[in-house]
Design an enzyme around this catalytic site. Structure first.
Site, PDB file in Angstrom:
ATOM      1  CG  HIS A  22      -1.735   1.218   1.361  1.00 56.90           C
ATOM      2  ND1 HIS A  22      -1.561   2.089   2.401  1.00 56.90           N
ATOM      3  CD2 HIS A  22      -2.707   1.717   0.584  1.00 56.90           C
ATOM      4  CE1 HIS A  22      -2.417   3.089   2.254  1.00 56.90           C
ATOM      5  NE2 HIS A  22      -3.120   2.878   1.152  1.00 56.90           N
ATOM      6  CG  ASP A  30       7.923   9.208 -22.312  1.00 57.56           C
ATOM      7  OD1 ASP A  30       9.159   9.134 -22.163  1.00 57.56           O
ATOM      8  OD2 ASP A  30       7.301  10.294 -22.194  1.00 57.56           O
ATOM      9  CG  ASP A  64      -3.439   5.110  -1.498  1.00 59.56           C
ATOM     10  OD1 ASP A  64      -4.467   5.051  -0.792  1.00 59.56           O
ATOM     11  OD2 ASP A  64      -2.307   5.337  -1.017  1.00 59.56           O
ATOM     12  CG  MET A  74       6.913  15.157 -16.643  1.00 57.67           C
ATOM     13  SD  MET A  74       8.268  14.619 -17.692  1.00 57.67           S
ATOM     14  CE  MET A  74       9.070  13.449 -16.610  1.00 57.67           C
ATOM     15  CE1 TYR A 113      12.552  12.875 -16.019  1.00 60.44           C
ATOM     16  CE2 TYR A 113      13.697  14.947 -15.759  1.00 60.44           C
ATOM     17  CZ  TYR A 113      13.105  14.010 -16.568  1.00 60.44           C
ATOM     18  OH  TYR A 113      13.074  14.193 -17.919  1.00 60.44           O
ATOM     19  CE1 TYR A 131       7.025  17.595 -20.382  1.00 63.13           C
ATOM     20  CE2 TYR A 131       6.652  17.953 -22.720  1.00 63.13           C
ATOM     21  CZ  TYR A 131       7.298  18.285 -21.556  1.00 63.13           C
ATOM     22  OH  TYR A 131       8.241  19.297 -21.545  1.00 63.13           O
ATOM     23  CG  ASN A 133       7.334   9.992 -18.610  1.00 59.84           C
ATOM     24  OD1 ASN A 133       7.760   8.952 -19.087  1.00 59.84           O
ATOM     25  ND2 ASN A 133       7.792  11.179 -18.984  1.00 59.84           N
TER      26      ASN A 133
END
Length: 142
Positions: A22, A30, A64, A74, A113, A131, A133
């Site tokens: 959890h 990407d 969650d 991102m 990052y 973009y 990710n």
């Protein structure tokens, strides 16, 4: 192979998904993401796109429910003239498995990052969209 599990999910990936607890996070990155230099654990899924992997993972992976936005994108850097239609695909896929309000936040590139460095694992894909990710925070299996 197993019944009911997408063949896109490798043995290594299913092992990592099962190991996660959890609030652990996984990055689906990407093809441009510096996955190897940021990952504590790296899974290669070259040749696959993020939307296909996301659709394969979510039937097995609870998000969650104790946080408002368990999925993170991102953010586009200021000054980059980039469209992100892939984000709409992500929202549709997530809604299919986790109905409700918008579960996504955007995270500034360098903050993304840093979170990736602390993620349980990074899945490196062959996704070519910019973009593209995504970070998913694991929830509780009920």
């Amino acid at each position: 192979m197993l019944k009911g599990i997408s063949p896109l999910i490798s043995p290594e990936l299913i092992k990592l998904l099962m190991e996660m607890g959890h609030a652990d996070e996984i990055v689906i990155a990407d093809g441009n993401f510096p996955a190897a230099s940021h990952a504590q654990r790296l899974v290669r899924c070259d040749g696959h796109g993020v939307p296909e992997l996301l659709a394969a993972i979510l039937p097995l992976f609870p998000l969650d429910s104790y946080v408002e936005q368990p999925a993170s994108l991102m953010a586009v850097m200021p000054g980059d003239n980039v469209e992100t239609p892939i984000w709409d695909r992500y929202r549709d896929i997530v809604r299919d498995h986790h109905p409700g309000s918008d579960l996504f936040e955007t995270v500034e590139r360098f903050a993304f990052y840093e979170r990736a460095k602390n993620a349980y694992a990074i899945v490196a894909t062959g996704e070519t969209a910019l973009y593209a990710n995504l970070i998913l925070k694991k929830g509780v299996v009920v």
